[in-house]
Design a protein around this motif. Structure first.
Motif, mmCIF file in Angstrom:
data_model
loop_
_atom_site.group_PDB
_atom_site.id
_atom_site.type_symbol
_atom_site.label_atom_id
_atom_site.label_comp_id
_atom_site.label_asym_id
_atom_site.label_seq_id
_atom_site.Cartn_x
_atom_site.Cartn_y
_atom_site.Cartn_z
ATOM 1 N N ALA A 149 1.655 33.450 -11.010
ATOM 2 C CA ALA A 149 2.809 34.301 -11.311
ATOM 3 C C ALA A 149 2.452 35.334 -12.376
ATOM 4 N N VAL A 150 2.880 36.584 -12.148
ATOM 5 C CA VAL A 150 2.687 37.653 -13.127
ATOM 6 C C VAL A 150 3.995 38.410 -13.319
ATOM 7 N N CYS A 151 4.186 38.902 -14.534
ATOM 8 C CA CYS A 151 5.324 39.762 -14.864
ATOM 9 C C CYS A 151 4.796 41.160 -15.176
ATOM 10 N N LEU A 157 5.159 48.213 -6.993
ATOM 11 C CA LEU A 157 4.459 47.396 -7.984
ATOM 12 C C LEU A 157 4.373 45.929 -7.585
ATOM 13 N N THR A 158 5.232 45.471 -6.704
ATOM 14 C CA THR A 158 5.192 44.058 -6.313
ATOM 15 C C THR A 158 4.251 43.798 -5.143
ATOM 16 N N VAL A 201 0.708 43.981 -17.495
ATOM 17 C CA VAL A 201 0.812 42.810 -16.623
ATOM 18 C C VAL A 201 0.496 41.566 -17.442
ATOM 19 N N THR A 202 1.368 40.560 -17.381
ATOM 20 C CA THR A 202 1.155 39.296 -18.088
ATOM 21 C C THR A 202 1.263 38.155 -17.087
ATOM 22 N N ASP A 203 0.218 37.303 -17.036
ATOM 23 C CA ASP A 203 0.264 36.201 -16.074
ATOM 24 C C ASP A 203 0.857 34.953 -16.710
ATOM 25 N N GLU A 204 0.991 33.894 -15.921
ATOM 26 C CA GLU A 204 1.678 32.686 -16.379
ATOM 27 C C GLU A 204 0.927 31.956 -17.477
ATOM 28 N N VAL A 231 1.354 36.705 -7.561
ATOM 29 C CA VAL A 231 2.667 37.022 -7.030
ATOM 30 C C VAL A 231 3.513 37.537 -8.192
ATOM 31 N N VAL A 232 4.186 38.656 -7.981
ATOM 32 C CA VAL A 232 5.001 39.266 -9.028
ATOM 33 C C VAL A 232 6.365 38.585 -9.057
#
Length: 511
Positions: free
Chosen positions: A430-432, A479-480, A446-449, A488-489
Motif C-alpha cells: 500500500a502507498v499513499c 496517479l493511481t 509517495v509513502t509506502d506502508e 497499490v494506491v
C-alpha cells in the motif's frame, strides 16, 4: 555471519533489477516482535504462489543436496523466486540438508556460493562438515534433520554460528519454553504437514529396507506401507494395517501458545506438494497468524497484503486427518492406521440404495464432480466420483461396495478446488500519494506502508482548471495507475492553491 534480521535485499549478481527501483525500499526499524510464516516450494510455481498468498519466506531445494531429491530446482528458477520475493521483504531459504560424502563437500560449497550470488537469504544445512568449509556470508539454519530436541544441542548450534534452529517436531510446549529461556537463537517450528513415525532426522528405516536413505533425500516412505503386528510367539495380533502411518500435523489451535513459548518462525511442511495445496494452507495460516499478531501489537516479518479469491480451508486439500502430535504432551494417539491416503470430511451415512444410486441421511452437501470414499467390508478405502445429485440421493460413477449403513466421506470437493484453481492471488504494498504545488510546478510525494518515502518534482506551468471537478478526477485516475509494480494506491491527497489543469504527460512523469 550475517544476521537473519530483515534488511534491504542483497544485489543479485548476474540478474538485472527492475528499472522502477522499488528494490531499494528500506524496512523501518521497529521494536515490536516480527514473526515469520515459512512455506514450502516444490518448484518456482509453488514458491510464487506461496509469496502471493502471504508467506513471509519460502524454502526450496536447489539442483543437489536437498532432503527431497525429487524436488530440485535450477539456479535460474531460484533467482526468479528471489526477484519476486524481495520487494515484499520475503526471504528465500535453500536446502543443502543431506548428509554429504567427502567428495561432495566441495560441490556443496560451490553451490552455496552460487546461491549467495543470486541473492538467497539463508542456507538450511544438516552436515556440520560444511562448517569446516569456506562458506559465503549467509545465515545458517540448522535443519530438523539434525534432530534439534534438547537444550544442550540447540545451545551448541548457537555457539558454533547457526542463526536459527528448526526444532524437532516431537517437542512439547514445555520443552520449547525451556529451550527459549536459555538460548537467544531464533527458533523455527513445524506447525502443519506430514509427520514421520521416527524421530526427526533419525530414521534409517528406508535405507535399511531398500537402500534409500532419508538423510540423502531418497526416503521411500516405508511408514506408509502395510504391516502386521505379531507377539513374541508369532501370533498375529493385527493383520495388514498401516501401523506406522501418522496423521498430519495441524497446530492452528496452538499458535498463541507457540508465540508465548518463543517460536518466531512458523513452518509449513510440504516440499512435494503442488501450488494449490500451498496457496490454501499458506492463506489459512496467514489469516490465523495475522489475527493473533494484531491482538499482540506484533508484526509479520514481510510487507504487503495478499488478496485471494476463496475461503481457505485446510480440511479441503490433502491431509491424513489432523493431530497436534506431542505439543500438548503424549495424551492423544497420532496414528492413521486405516489408510495413508486422504479420507476427507464425513458427509453422511447411507440409508438406502438402489441399482444406480444411494441416499444419505441428514443434509446432503455433495455436488456433481465431487470425489467420495468409504471403507469396504475388508476395511479397504474405496472411492468413486459423483455424476449427479438429486436432493439426498447421490448418483455415483460406481456403486461397488456401497451398502446401507456405510459411512461416506468426501475427499475431493470439486467446487472448492475449482475456486482454488481459478484463484489468482496477488500481493501489493500500500502507498499513499500527495500531490503538492511548488513555485516551480508540482511535486509528488509517495509513502509506502513501511514509511518509505520517495519524491518527484516536475517544472510545469500552473494553469487554473476551467472544470475543477474533472481536473481532480484526472489527477486521481492517472496517479493511481501502478501498472506492473507491486504497489497499490490507497489514498491520493492534493494540496494546491486552487484546482489546476495538469497535462497527462506531466502526471505520468511524476508517477
Amino acid at each position: 555471519m550475517a544476521e537473519l534480521g530483515l534488511g534491504a535485499p542483497r544485489p543479485v549478481a548476474g540478474y538485472s533489477l527492475p528499472a522502477t527501483g522499488y528494490f531499494h525500499r528500506s524496512l523501518p526499524t521497529v521494536t515490536v516482535p516480527r514473526v515469520e510464516l515459512l512455506a514450502p516450494a516444490r518448484d518456482l510455481a509453488a514458491g510464487l504462489a506461496a509469496i502471493d498468498a502471504g508467506a513471509d519466506a519460502v524454502y526450496i531445494g536447489a539442483t543437489r543436496f536437498g532432503a527431497r531429491a525429487s524436488a530440485g530446482n535450477s539456479l535460474d528458477d531460484i533467482a526468479a523466486l528471489v526477484q519476486h520475493a524481495h520487494p515484499f521483504w520475503a526471504r528465500v531459504y535453500v536446502t543443502i540438508n543431506t548428509l554429504l560424502r567427502d567428495d561432495e563437500l566441495e560441490p556443496a560449497r560451490q553451490l552455496a556460493w552460487q546461491l549467495h550470488d543470486i541473492g538467497v537469504d539463508g542456507l538450511i544445512i544438516q552436515d556440520v562438515g560444511l562448517l569446516e568449509c569456506e562458506l559465503p556470508p549467509l545465515p545458517l539454519i540448522a535443519s530438523t534433520q539434525m534432530h534439534n530436541h534438547t537444550l544442550e544441542r540447540v545451545a551448541f548450534l548457537e555457539q558454533v554460528g547457526f542463526q536459527r534452529v528448526i526444532l524437532a517436531r516431537e517437542l512439547s510446549l514445555e520443552q520449547i519454553r525451556h529451550i527459549r529461556k536459555h538460548t537467544r537463537i531464533e527458533l523455527e517450528f513445524f506447525v502443519h504437514g506430514a509427520l514421520c513415525v521416527c524421530y526427526s532426522g533419525q530414521c534409517a528405516m528406508s535405507y535399511a529396507i531398500g537402500g534409500r536413505s532419508g538423510n540423502r533425500g531418497e526416503c521411500a516412505q516405508p511408514c506408509r506401507r502395510r504391516y502386521s503386528l505379531l507377539d513374541a510367539d508369532g501370533n498375529i495380533l493385527v493383520r495388514d494395517r498401516y501401523l506406522l502411518s501418522l496423521r498430519d500435523l495441524n497446530l492452528t489451535p496452538l499458535l498463541d501458545d507457540l508465540l508465548d513459548a518463543g517460536i518466531t518462525a512458523f513452518k509449513i511442511e510440504g516440499r512435494l506438494k503442488d501450488s494449490a495445496y500451498v496457496t490454501n494452507v499458506v492463506s489459512h495460516y496467514r489469516r490465523e497468524l495475522d489475527r493473533r499478531l494484531a491482538a499482540r501489537g506484533w508484526r509479520k516479518s514481510s510487507t504487503g497484503e495478499s488478496k485471494i479469491g476463496f475461503e481457505p480451508d485446510v480440511a479441503k486439500t490433502f491431509n491424513r486427518g489432523y493431530t497436534t502430535y506431542f505439543a500438548r504432551g503424549r495424551s492423544e494417539s497420532p496414528g492413521a492406521v486405516d489408510t495413508p491416503k486422504m479420507v476427507g470430511e464425513l458427509v453422511g451415512r447411507v440409508v438406502a440404495v438402489d441399482r444406480t444410486s444411494f441416499e444419505l441421511d441428514g443434509d446432503c452437501a455433495v455436488r456433481p464432480g465431487d470425489g467420495l470414499c468409504f471403507f469396504d467390508d475388508s476395511n479397504e478405502l474405496c472411492g468413486t466420483p459423483v455424476n449427479a445429485v438429486h436432493g439426498r440421493r447421490v448418483v455415483p460413477n460406481r456403486m461397488d461396495g456401497i451398502r446401507v449403513g456405510r459411512m461416506i466421506y468426501r475427499n475431493h470437493d470439486h467446487e472448492f478446488l475449482t475456486r482454488l484453481a481459478k484463484s489468482r492471488g496477488w500481493r501489493r504494498i500500500a502507498v499513499c500519494l500527495r500531490l503538492e504545488e511548488t513555485p516551480e510546478g508540482f511535486r509528488l510525494v509517495v509513502t509506502d506502508e513501511d514509511g518509505n518515502r520517495a519524491t518527484a518534482s516536475e517544472a510545469a506551468g500552473r494553469v487554473s482548471a476551467e472544470r475543477p471537478e474533472m481536473a481532480m478526477e484526472n489527477v486521481r485516475r492517472q496517479l493511481t495507475r501502478t501498472g506492473g509494480t507491486p504497489f497499490v494506491v490507497t489514498d491520493v491527497r492534493v494540496q494546491w492553491n486552487e484546482p489546476r489543469f495538469l497535462p497527462l504527460a506531466v502526471l505520468n512523469r511524476l508517477r
